[in-house]
Design an enzyme around this catalytic site. Structure first.
Site, mmCIF file in Angstrom:
data_model
loop_
_atom_site.group_PDB
_atom_site.id
_atom_site.type_symbol
_atom_site.label_atom_id
_atom_site.label_comp_id
_atom_site.label_asym_id
_atom_site.label_seq_id
_atom_site.Cartn_x
_atom_site.Cartn_y
_atom_site.Cartn_z
ATOM 1 N N ASP A 34 0.860 -1.188 0.000
ATOM 2 C CA ASP A 34 0.000 0.000 0.000
ATOM 3 C C ASP A 34 0.894 1.235 0.000
ATOM 4 O OD1 ASP A 34 -1.925 2.027 0.647
ATOM 5 O OD2 ASP A 34 -3.152 0.542 1.658
ATOM 6 N N CYS A 74 -6.958 3.532 -1.925
ATOM 7 C CA CYS A 74 -6.868 2.082 -1.699
ATOM 8 C C CYS A 74 -7.936 1.252 -2.403
ATOM 9 C CB CYS A 74 -6.924 1.793 -0.197
ATOM 10 S SG CYS A 74 -5.687 2.665 0.775
#
Length: 552
Positions: A34, A74
């Site tokens: 991430d 995300c």
């Protein structure tokens, strides 16, 4: 899983048993982190922080120099990767609104066609997740108020020189993945597919700001910050059996990582000279006040150290594959959902089309694939779905937005059934940005258009001459703007998409407000923006009411 996929693949395992036995279908492992800035995986970024396992993939596989997210946040980004479709096609508008639970992913296709599969760690691509603050901020982004929605970015040091495992949840998931490789994958007679999702190097939640706080803390230990040389010993030899590079030894790393003398302080435009959308983002991310040079360098150094910790998790997966003699028949992919600005453009986090936020890592190595290649073609996360199916010799469905990368990777010349376009598309509809944003990257140009019923001017950057993206040349090159806007319209009717997002935001917010009933005033006043909201709660509620009254 989609029943059509199962029906199509039911008989496939019977006819492919011999393929499994002779190893012609490789295993597939993807590690997706991430908030990893893709520019750190090649020069000059790779010199700022030592990433030995990413460099291992770089030496023995292909590094894509121009890989982009399809949405710099995300959930929508991961939804694009898992579905193989652009965000506006799946209507993955924000971190709350993404794919349905029954969406057919590339992992579903692999499983239906004889692969033994495992998904662990951060998935984050179906609807319903993330905080109430996150979704309310996204829904109300066009309300004419300006409220800080994040904590001021800070750096925090923990532990000592023996503190290695900081992001414990990621390490636990990495342990589970490597145990699965040792205990299940190594004994399987089927080819396997493993996905490991990491949270690092996403900033940590800032606990001091209370239960609704976002993630504005860059946290690491002296172990990852210590500046030292790293040892990289990789001996290779050719195997006549696999006809590929065979890895004998893996990187050896010391306490190593960040080279502080190479950390730069990015140039900033004055607040008065910012594009209005960038100004809104900077303010809502709580970055509009003064920062010292020391603060900025510290935040960037800590971020790089967090990247190094994520690299070590990748290394544990590589080691497990090697220890089980599976590495030589495994395609390994490392990528991320988006990048991290780390104080570039006076911002942290993502939600931006600037390179730090939208440029992602993409490295692929495996049997029959090229080694040491740096590919400069424009690619994006939607390309991974058809690529993985191509690697597994599975026909791709016709609804995919991307194109297989295998013709670029394979040692054997191969032609693609679909002609690869010379552009990539990224779009954003979530929080911290007050206009739907559409980025078209084509050649040297990055064109960013906005369509939210506002007079928001577009941006145009020449990335060959302006790598820091400080000079909007949209007025200087009207012909380029006209050409790219026409191309963008041919790909996506972006004013129509923006209208659909507007409609969704108002409808979703109205339903949420009704659901909290009498508690509405208290709940909305105590979300992440509570410090600014409570300065004039009456006016802020009135602004929302006026926005909703324009619903029809």
């Amino acid at each position: 899983m989609n029943s059509v996929v199962w029906a199509f693949g039911f008989l496939f395992p019977i006819c492919c048993q011999s393929l499994n036995q002779n190893g012609s279908r490789p295993n597939i492992v993807m590690v997706m982190s991430d908030a990893f800035d893709g520019r750190l995986t090649f020069d000059p970024g790779s010199k700022v922080v030592r990433l030995p396992y990413i460099n291992y993939l770089r030496e023995l596989g292909t590094t894509f120099l121009n890989a982009y997210t399809n949405s710099p946040i995300c959930c929508p980004s991961r939804a694009a990767m898992w579905s193989g479709q652009f965000v506006h096609l799946t209507q993955s508008w924000n971190n709350f609104k993404c794919l349905n639970d029954n969406a057919t992913t590339w992992m579903d296709y692999l499983e239906a066609h004889g692969y033994f599969t495992k998904m662990t760690g951060k998935l984050d691509f179906t609807s319903g997740s993330h905080s109430v603050s996150n979704r309310v901020e996204a829904w109300t982004r066009n309300v004419p108020f300006l409220l800080r929605q994040e904590g001021r970015p800070v750096a925090q040091l923990v532990g000592n020189m023996s503190t290695v495992r900081i992001m414990s949840k990621d390490w636990d998931n990495t342990d589970k993945a490597t145990q699965w490789i040792h205990q299940r994958a190594a004994s399987s007679q089927q080819p396997f597919a493993l996905y490991l999702g990491l949270n690092l190097p996403h900033p940590y939640r800032t606990e001091s700001l209370g239960p609704t706080a976002g993630g504005s803390t860059f946290l690491t230990s002296p172990y990852w910050l210590k500046r030292a040389r790293y040892l990289f010993s990789c001996h290779i030899k050719k195997s006549s059996i696999f006809k590929q590079t065979r890895i004998i030894s893996l990187p050896l790393i010391s306490h190593t990582k960040v080279s502080s003398e190479l950390i730069t302080v990015p140039k900033w435009l004055p607040m008065s000279a910012m594009h209005p959308v960038d100004y809104y983002s900077t303010f809502t991310k709580n970055c509009s006040s003064d920062f010292t040079e020391e603060e900025i360098k510290k935040i960037r150094a800590f971020y790089y150290a967090m990247c190094a910790e994520a690299d070590a998790m990748l290394g544990q997966v590589i080691s497990a594959l090697r220890e089980t003699d599976l590495l030589n028949n495994t395609v390994l992919i490392f990528t991320a959902d988006h990048g991290e600005l780390a104080m570039e453009h006076r911002q942290f986090y993502k939600m931006s089309m600037f390179e730090g936020s939208s440029h992602v890592p993409l490295l692929i190595m495996g049997p029959g694939l090229k080694s040491g290649l740096e590919a400069d073609q424009l690619v994006s996360l939607v390309d991974l779905y058809p690529t993985i199916l191509d690697i597994a010799a599975i026909p791709a469905p016709g609804f995919l937005s991307g194109h297989s990368l295998l013709p670029l990777l394979s040692k054997v010349s191969a032609s693609s059934k679909k002609e690869r376009p010379d552009w990539i598309l990224s779009e954003y509809h979530g929080c911290n940005v007050n206009a739907s944003t559409y980025m078209l990257r084509s050649g040297r140009w990055k064109y960013i258009a906005y369509a939210d019923g506002l007079s928001v001017p577009p941006q145009l950057f020449d990335l060959t001459r302006d790598k820091e993206e400080l000079h909007n040349v949209v007025l200087k090159f009207p012909d380029v703007r006209a050409h790219l806007d026409e191309l963008l319209h041919s790909i996506i009717d972006y004013p129509k998409v923006s209208s659909a997002v507007h409609f969704y935001n108002k409808k979703a917010f109205g339903a949420w407000r009704q659901s909290v009933g009498r508690n509405y005033s208290q709940v909305i006043a105590n979300l992440r923006w509570h410090l600014d909201w409570q300065k004039d709660a009456v006016s802020n509620e009135k602004a929302i009411d006026e926005w909703l009254n324009g619903f029809l």
